[in-house]
Scaffold this motif. Sequence first.
Motif, PDB file in Angstrom:
ATOM      1  N   PRO A  33       0.819  -1.234   0.000  1.00 18.57           N
ATOM      2  CA  PRO A  33       0.000   0.000   0.000  1.00 18.57           C
ATOM      3  C   PRO A  33       0.845   1.273   0.000  1.00 18.57           C
ATOM      4  O   PRO A  33       0.397   2.310  -0.496  1.00 18.57           O
ATOM      5  CB  PRO A  33      -0.829  -0.121   1.281  1.00 18.57           C
ATOM      6  N   TRP A  89       1.368   2.073  -3.449  1.00 16.47           N
ATOM      7  CA  TRP A  89       0.137   2.618  -4.021  1.00 16.47           C
ATOM      8  C   TRP A  89       0.018   4.112  -3.726  1.00 16.47           C
ATOM      9  O   TRP A  89      -0.424   4.884  -4.580  1.00 16.47           O
ATOM     10  CB  TRP A  89      -1.071   1.878  -3.447  1.00 16.47           C
ATOM     11  N   GLU A 124       2.253   5.986  -6.026  1.00 20.98           N
ATOM     12  CA  GLU A 124       1.656   6.041  -7.366  1.00 20.98           C
ATOM     13  C   GLU A 124       0.534   7.079  -7.407  1.00 20.98           C
ATOM     14  O   GLU A 124       0.365   7.796  -8.404  1.00 20.98           O
ATOM     15  CB  GLU A 124       1.125   4.664  -7.743  1.00 20.98           C
TER      16      GLU A 124
END
Length: 442
Positions: free
Chosen positions: A33, A36, A39
């Motif tokens: 995560p 993530w 990103e």
Amino acid sequence: MIDQPHPTGNWLRESVLLKLLLIMVIALLLLIPSSWIQELVRERSDRQEQIVNEDTDKWSGRQLIQGPVLVIPYKKAVREKDSTGKEVIKEYTQNLYLLSDDLNISANVKSDTLKRGIYDIGVYDALLSLNGRFNTANIARLQIDNSLIQYQKARLLFSLGDLKGLKADPTIRVQNRSYTASSVTDGLLTGGLQAEIDLSTLPPGDLPFSLNLQLKGSQSLRFIHAAKTTQVEVKGNWPSPKFDGRYLPNERSISKAGFYGKWRMLNYNRPFPQQWVGNDTLLNSFKRNNNVLFGVQLHIQVDDYQKTMRTSKYAILIIALTFVSLFLTEVIQKKPVHVFNYALIGAAMIVFYSLLLSFSEQVGYNWAYLIAAVATIALIAWFTASLLNSKAAALFAVILSVFYGFVFVIIQLEELSLLVGSIALFVVIAALMYFSRKINWN
């Protein structure tokens, strides 16, 4: 008969090393995560760049002032063989290019900020005055037969980064004669403007010129050193400019009221000649290289996305230090904390970065960091109090505050960030070594 606990089952429940291994696995899984979040930061940053480009395209893009260049065609005779093998002489028209001996540019930049949702875009209106002189006697250095040079077809060429930014028709004065510039597609300069000048009616030697430009642009105003001696003065009201490019100003000042920069450059370190023939794309190739550009950017002082990205890269470090601190606390107090609770605490620390990103878009990085850190520390401290006790939770909150404060200081630092970070990590490792001395790892 009472069943005795199986020794293997006791070891699985009580093994310190096994629990450490599980905690390490959870920390590594939290990297997923965390990636993530990084990103998502990149996605939001790309979105900002897309919106900025869309709005600057509607207003006017980055402006790059290049030239002027004196372009004169000449005839070149070439011996060739025709289809029968007979030698013939064919005439081709080529261009010779001459840069000015002196170029003086004065720019007065009135800047403003366009807002598009949560994004800020630096734009400006500028008044530019250009003057200088060519020396047509330099053409003799090219060793071209003077009778082959078509002086009557000469043209003065210059270019802007975005012609859409022109607010008035540019008029060029050469030898006290006025010429109206028109747009032209030319391989030498993209976004070119030219004025056709009949040099055959002008005396040879010095050829003075002047040009005034009213234009608008965004984000940056840049120039190319395109004379034997180039002098540029730029002043404006933007409070946080960034002077960049191949040449920094000889004189500069920055205040809340605005900025001033003055450049003076000679041709000794310029990567192209004063006059040349044949190469019709010479200046365009250098224009794509930032090493020959200079000027000023309307710098947005705080790049929240960049700071958020840098902060997120410390996620695994903060999670690891937090888990180790919690583990030492439970061992010292002899109150076990289940590995699932470690996972929940790690999840809360990952949500910190989501809070930081979303709040930084609204209130800026510093306030967003404070809000996200206080919320995360309060949540984890409350949860820890229910697992251990209030005294341990208060101590753990102080430890977390030190960790988050440490990362915030690192993000604010530039040149000293590596030094301060290395020293702080050394201190942390020393503290962990000290508190772990009396733990029975068996």
